[in-house]
Design an enzyme around this catalytic site. Structure first.
Site, mmCIF file in Angstrom:
data_model
loop_
_atom_site.group_PDB
_atom_site.id
_atom_site.type_symbol
_atom_site.label_atom_id
_atom_site.label_comp_id
_atom_site.label_asym_id
_atom_site.label_seq_id
_atom_site.Cartn_x
_atom_site.Cartn_y
_atom_site.Cartn_z
ATOM 1 N N ASP A 173 0.907 -1.117 -0.003
ATOM 2 C CA ASP A 173 0.089 0.056 0.050
ATOM 3 C C ASP A 173 0.974 1.203 -0.216
ATOM 4 O O ASP A 173 2.031 1.341 0.161
ATOM 5 C CB ASP A 173 -0.890 0.078 1.310
ATOM 6 C CG ASP A 173 -2.060 -0.914 1.241
ATOM 7 O OD1 ASP A 173 -2.406 -1.325 0.128
ATOM 8 O OD2 ASP A 173 -2.380 -1.534 2.317
ATOM 9 N N TYR B 144 6.600 -10.037 6.903
ATOM 10 C CA TYR B 144 6.856 -8.518 7.002
ATOM 11 C C TYR B 144 7.400 -8.391 8.253
ATOM 12 O O TYR B 144 7.236 -9.127 9.180
ATOM 13 C CB TYR B 144 5.250 -8.091 7.156
ATOM 14 C CG TYR B 144 4.502 -7.723 5.585
ATOM 15 C CD1 TYR B 144 4.773 -6.650 4.804
ATOM 16 C CD2 TYR B 144 3.960 -8.923 5.146
ATOM 17 C CE1 TYR B 144 4.166 -6.398 3.516
ATOM 18 C CE2 TYR B 144 3.394 -8.895 3.883
ATOM 19 C CZ TYR B 144 3.433 -7.618 3.122
ATOM 20 O OH TYR B 144 2.849 -7.607 2.002
#
Length: 270
Positions: A60, A118
């Site tokens: 994003d 992540y």
């Protein structure tokens, strides 16, 4: 059949690193800056033909990558140095190719991946940072990283992550398989490291937002398990900011033999 149609097609995988703070996300979009658009432009210049890339995970706006993986096809025969040094010379300073590898026809950066990893970096200090202001998330209340780690362990395995899923998520199912989630402190930094087969939209940032409430002693350790069971996004904490999130690694079957460089981000020890 023309000579152009008879040219051999090469399939190439690249490892990509980028600072996402000045981009409106990975995916190419009209009239806004994207990492994909800058990378495709640089690759097309080196290949001398239009190049389209496919990535392992579309990050994003504001989210960074140290271990993004892409693939593309081209009829341009080039040495590895062209796809690394040559492409980097045509990229802005905040995007870089880390490695290159020729891959077989059945490889796909997204669909061949078996897991994504992540790291979310929290700068836990009374005063905000300056140099890393777009590379970490500042949280001024003291955080208990060990408490956060214990609370997070209920997320391991295959679960319905509706409580940690963005309302606009387009995935067909909220079920994901979390392989590990660790919360550790490194001086003023608190690092949430999570690996799963895949992630629903905003899953990491929504988990971190709630874990910070536990770490600040605003919620009990049992709260994360209660949220998971509730399957209700409105009960969880606010989504953590994008600045602290990094896509650090993507796993593939060993037969592709892709490079595995240090995950980073570089200001952290692996």
């Amino acid at each position: 059949m023309s000579d152009q149609q008879q040219l051999p097609v090469y399939k190439i995988a690249l490892g990509i690193e980028y600072d996402g703070s000045k981009y409106y996300g990975w995916q190419r979009q009209n009239e806004v800056r994207s990492v994909q658009e800058k990378l495709e432009k640089a690759l097309s210049q080196v290949a001398n033909e239009p190049i389209t890339v496919f990535c392992a995970g579309r990050t994003d706006a504001g989210v960074h990558g140290t271990g993004q993986v892409v693939h593309f096809e081209t009829t341009a025969p080039r040495k590895d140095a062209a796809w690394t040094l040559g492409v980097n010379a045509n990229l802005p300073d905040d995007i870089a190719v880390r490695w290159v590898k020729a891959v077989p026809d059945d490889f796909h950066a997204r669909f061949s991946a078996t897991a994504r990893r992540y790291r979310y970096i929290i700068y836990n200090h009374r005063l905000r940072p300056a140099v890393l202001s777009k590379g970490v998330t500042h949280f001024y209340e003291p955080l208990d990283a060990e408490r956060m780690h214990r609370a997070a362990q209920c997320l391991l395995g295959e679960n319905d992550f509706t409580s940690f899923r963005a309302v606009q998520c387009q995935s067909r199912t909220p079920w994901r398989n979390v392989m590990h989630i660790n919360v550790t402190r490194h001086g003023p930094y608190v690092v949430v490291d999570i690996k799963a087969n895949a992630f629903v939209h905003h899953m990491v940032r929504n988990i971190v937002g709630s874990l910070m409430e536990v770490g600040a002693h605003n919620q009990p350790e049992s709260w994360i398990a209660e949220l998971l069971a509730a399957k209700d996004r409105t009960l969880a904490a606010a989504t953590a900011k994008a600045e602290g999130l990094y896509l650090v690694a993507v796993d593939y079957p060993d037969r592709y033999d892709l490079p595995k460089p240090p995950m980073g981000p570089l200001f952290l020890a692996d």
